[in-house]
Design a protein around this motif. Structure first.
Motif, PDB file in Angstrom:
ATOM      1  N   LEU A   1       6.727  -6.608 -20.719  1.00  0.00           N
ATOM      2  CA  LEU A   1       7.774  -5.349 -20.964  1.00  0.00           C
ATOM      3  C   LEU A   1       9.166  -5.601 -21.805  1.00  0.00           C
ATOM      4  N   SER A   2       9.360  -7.064 -21.969  1.00  0.00           N
ATOM      5  CA  SER A   2      10.199  -7.720 -22.669  1.00  0.00           C
ATOM      6  C   SER A   2       9.716  -7.790 -24.125  1.00  0.00           C
ATOM      7  N   ASP A   3       8.722  -7.761 -24.406  1.00  0.00           N
ATOM      8  CA  ASP A   3       8.153  -8.039 -25.733  1.00  0.00           C
ATOM      9  C   ASP A   3       8.419  -6.622 -26.462  1.00  0.00           C
ATOM     10  N   ARG A   4       9.096  -6.630 -27.318  1.00  0.00           N
ATOM     11  CA  ARG A   4       9.584  -5.528 -28.464  1.00  0.00           C
ATOM     12  C   ARG A   4       8.371  -5.192 -29.172  1.00  0.00           C
ATOM     13  N   ALA A   5       7.554  -5.989 -29.807  1.00  0.00           N
ATOM     14  CA  ALA A   5       6.476  -5.762 -30.499  1.00  0.00           C
ATOM     15  C   ALA A   5       5.305  -4.837 -29.522  1.00  0.00           C
ATOM     16  N   MET A   6       5.247  -5.468 -28.483  1.00  0.00           N
ATOM     17  CA  MET A   6       4.079  -4.754 -27.546  1.00  0.00           C
ATOM     18  C   MET A   6       4.636  -3.372 -27.121  1.00  0.00           C
ATOM     19  N   LEU A   7       5.800  -3.565 -26.565  1.00  0.00           N
ATOM     20  CA  LEU A   7       6.459  -1.987 -26.115  1.00  0.00           C
ATOM     21  C   LEU A   7       6.526  -1.027 -27.304  1.00  0.00           C
ATOM     22  N   GLY A   8       6.736  -1.672 -28.688  1.00  0.00           N
ATOM     23  CA  GLY A   8       6.629  -0.650 -29.780  1.00  0.00           C
ATOM     24  C   GLY A   8       5.452  -0.116 -30.028  1.00  0.00           C
ATOM     25  N   SER A   9       4.299  -1.000 -30.119  1.00  0.00           N
ATOM     26  CA  SER A   9       2.847  -0.428 -30.146  1.00  0.00           C
ATOM     27  C   SER A   9       2.458   0.394 -29.133  1.00  0.00           C
ATOM     28  N   LEU A  10       3.039   0.210 -27.789  1.00  0.00           N
ATOM     29  CA  LEU A  10       2.551   1.284 -26.619  1.00  0.00           C
ATOM     30  C   LEU A  10       3.245   2.441 -26.914  1.00  0.00           C
ATOM     31  N   TRP A  11       4.370   2.396 -27.331  1.00  0.00           N
ATOM     32  CA  TRP A  11       5.223   3.653 -27.810  1.00  0.00           C
ATOM     33  C   TRP A  11       4.647   4.230 -28.917  1.00  0.00           C
ATOM     34  N   ASN A  12       4.224   3.654 -29.821  1.00  0.00           N
ATOM     35  CA  ASN A  12       3.273   4.349 -30.943  1.00  0.00           C
ATOM     36  C   ASN A  12       2.102   4.954 -30.560  1.00  0.00           C
ATOM     37  N   THR A  13       1.428   4.407 -29.555  1.00  0.00           N
ATOM     38  CA  THR A  13       0.287   4.875 -29.135  1.00  0.00           C
ATOM     39  C   THR A  13       0.542   6.275 -28.394  1.00  0.00           C
TER      40      THR A  13
END
Length: 258
Positions: A45-57
């Motif tokens: 949850l602190s990884d901006r790249a993973m959070l961004g990809s989750l939001w893109n989903t």
């Protein structure tokens, strides 16, 4: 068992996952009770790249589902209850499109989206999912709508109801189970998609499935990151399915008995 193993692996640190299988946690629960931790989820949850990809989903799955349900229900109602020239041929074309595989359209649609400047964007991915989701949506909802008693619609027309008002106030409330079933199908297909996202999404618009694949390509042994991300990606569809489970079962069984 795979889901249980994924959950346990997501709760174990990297050293534990590298040293033993996930099933050993049940034999070591008394000797090493502190092995399970939520630290992996905190790092995710602190990884901006993973959070961004989750939001893109979310940005891809929600519009793709809403557009397919709205456009598909309007088209299905027209094909079921509105007479116009060529209606049967249109329905035949819809059925024919059901057998067209996604792979056939990847290159032509990619060139088309590139020509209009949408290749690599979230909008391009959404349009592809909407285009390939509509044939099934129209087919499913049209078969449900034809089961509505004709006398009910005729009575509404005799009372002065226009087609759009009849559709909005009469047909849609009756079709809630079918609409919920379609929404669940479409949402799960889009949320779990990898092929279309790999072809049409760039780095800034890639969903969680592409991000997890990238992690697997770069760090083949980081089970803690992959398991945590995969479980978070799986958790949202499970919540959606169980939230609408009652409508889903009704929609699947609709029309099976008279």
């Amino acid at each position: 068992m795979p889901v249980l193993g994924l959950l346990v692996a997501s709760l174990r640190p990297e050293s534990a996952n590298a040293g033993s299988g996930w099933w050993t946690v049940f034999t070591e629960v008394f000797t090493r009770p502190a092995e399970l931790t939520l630290a992996n989820y905190g790092e995710l949850l602190s990884d901006r790249a993973m959070l961004g990809s989750l939001w893109n989903t979310v940005l891809i799955a929600v519009p793709s589902t809403v557009l397919v349900v709205v456009i598909g229900s309007l088209a299905a109602y027209a094909l079921a209850w509105i007479s116009f020239p060529g209606r049967d041929w249109v329905m035949t074309g819809v059925v024919a499109l059901l057998v067209v595989p996604v792979q056939v359209a990847l290159i032509p649609v990619a060139r088309l989206l590139g020509a209009v400047g949408l290749y690599g964007s979230i909008a391009g991915v959404v349009l592809f999912h909407v285009g390939f989701g509509l044939p099934f949506a129209v087919f499913l909802l049209r078969n449900f709508f034809v089961g509505i008693p004709r006398d009910l619609l005729e009575a509404a027309r005799m009372d002065g109801g226009r087609e759009l008002m009849i559709f909005w106030r009469l047909v849609l409330p009756i079709a809630v189970p079918a609409l919920a079933s379609l929404a669940i199908f479409q949402f799960l297909w889009v949320w779990n998609d990898l092929l279309v996202a790999l072809v049409f999404a760039d780095e800034g618009s890639a969903p969680i499935t592409v991000a997890l694949r990238g992690q697997l390509r770069q760090f083949g042994a980081n089970v803690d990151v992959l398991a945590t991300g995969a479980f978070v990606s799986m958790f949202v569809p499970l919540v959606v399915f169980f939230s609408f489970q009652r409508h889903f079962v009704q929609g699947v069984l609709a029309g099976s008995t008279k």
